[in-house]
Design an enzyme around this catalytic site. Structure first.
Site, PDB file in Angstrom:
ATOM      1  CB  SER A 194      -1.101   0.018   1.248  1.00  0.00           C
ATOM      2  OG  SER A 194      -2.009   0.984   1.249  1.00  0.00           O
ATOM      3  CG  HIS A 297      14.173  -0.629 -18.381  1.00  0.00           C
ATOM      4  ND1 HIS A 297      15.318  -1.409 -17.982  1.00  0.00           N
ATOM      5  CD2 HIS A 297      14.276   0.647 -17.908  1.00  0.00           C
ATOM      6  CE1 HIS A 297      16.232  -0.489 -17.308  1.00  0.00           C
ATOM      7  NE2 HIS A 297      15.551   0.694 -17.580  1.00  0.00           N
TER       8      HIS A 297
END
Length: 340
Positions: A194, A297
């Site tokens: 979170s 990436h």
């Protein structure tokens, strides 16, 4: 009838969490005492104010106790302090085998939250004990700013434009355990969920952070701070982070938005992102977008992993079976990454 009388002060039972409740505040001084710690399951005692002050409670037999799930007699709990970038002393708990060899070889997991005045205090970690402690892993709880360990000021010190303080504190703890030769970069992992997911997301993208960790587990995270206020409960967190639709974005929010700070030139440690389709607080789009970006990436595409549970809310799982699977997934990733 009578008057209040001071019997002294109680300073706690070392590195454990203690809560007190009067049995009958109108009749006597008896207390329900609940104690738990990193090595002690939640235990209920009947005591009194005088007995508590004498420090005899923890040595007596509890009335009731939750079961033990892991071997704890060979573990020790210690507290250390790291010096953050601005000189602030940041406490952290270390749980490890007794007689730990300080040669930099110990697989170590650094956990943090650092937000909303939530404190990381000692709790009994059943699953962690089995998956981490019994396997010889070292666990670190970092009590960084943004939490409530030292009260409201500790929380307020890392609000909005000062959010970097929480990240600097976490980096300082990582540097301190490496300096003390508890572990080394390749053996050190970071985990957070979170707001803690935002924390370890920044450890992935900050210049210093991504040089400190060999592996990262990012749980149900916030990662796109440009749009967080438009997703699910995000608007209610602007008091903590700032408002991205104002100058807050250009002045400071963009600096700790991991999604916007992925660099094509950086080399990132291995990372596992976990979320839930039905998370009703932090939208799974945060993790999805980040993983999609890292998948394109140059080097991170081979070191980025993702799991999305289709059930469960912000906790990531709908029942104990799913939770066991998620924890097994996370700890297996960390062991394979940090101790191949």
């Amino acid at each position: 009838e009578g008057t209040w009388q001071s019997l002294g002060s109680f300073s706690g039972l070392g590195m454990e969490s203690v809560s007190l409740q009067a049995v009958d505040s109108d009749a006597n001084d008896e207390l329900w005492v609940t104690i738990q710690g990193y090595t002690r399951p939640t235990s209920l005692y009947l005591s009194s104010a005088p007995e508590l002050l004498e420090g005899n409670v923890a040595d007596s037999a509890p009335l009731k106790s939750l079961p033990s799930f892991f071997k704890a007699d060979d573990l020790e709990v210690q507290q250390f302090f790291a010096e953050s970038l601005d000189g602030t002393k940041v406490p952290y708990f270390q749980i490890s085998k007794k007689g730990l060899c300080l040669d930099g070889s110990n697989v170590t997991l650094l956990y943090g939250y650092g937000g909303f005045e939530i404190s990381l205090t000692p709790v009994y970690p059943a699953a962690r004990g089995l998956a981490w402690f019994e396997q010889g892993g070292v666990w670190i709880d970092a009590n960084i700013r943004g939490g409530g360990e030292y009260g409201p000021r500790w929380h307020q010190a890392a609000l909005k434009a000062h959010r970097n303080k929480a990240y600097e504190d976490f980096e300082a703890v990582a540097e301190d355990i490496i300096r003390r030769k508890v572990t080394s970069r390749d053996k050190l992992g970071a985990m957070g969920g979170s707001n803690g997911g935002l924390l370890v997301g920044n450890m992935l993208t900050r210049p210093k952070g991504n040089t400190l960790f060999g592996g990262i587990v990012c749980q149900v995270p916030l990662l796109d701070m440009r749009r967080f206020s438009k997703l699910l409960a995000g608007a209610s967190w602007m008091g903590e982070y700032g408002d991205p639709d104002t100058d807050d974005w250009s002045e400071f929010l963009h600096k700790y938005s991991p999604y916007h700070n992925v660099s094509t030139e950086a080399t990132y440690p291995q990372a596992l992102f976990v979320t839930s389709t039905k998370d009703d607080r932090v939208h799974p789009g945060h993790a999805r977008k980040m993983v999609a970006k890292l998948s394109g990436h140059g080097t991170a595409k081979d070191t980025t992993y993702y799991y999305e549970n289709i059930e469960g809310g912000h906790g990531g799982a709908a029942d104990n079976k799913q939770m066991a699977f998620m924890k097994t997934l996370e700890y297996s990733f960390l062991w394979k990454t940090l101790a191949p």
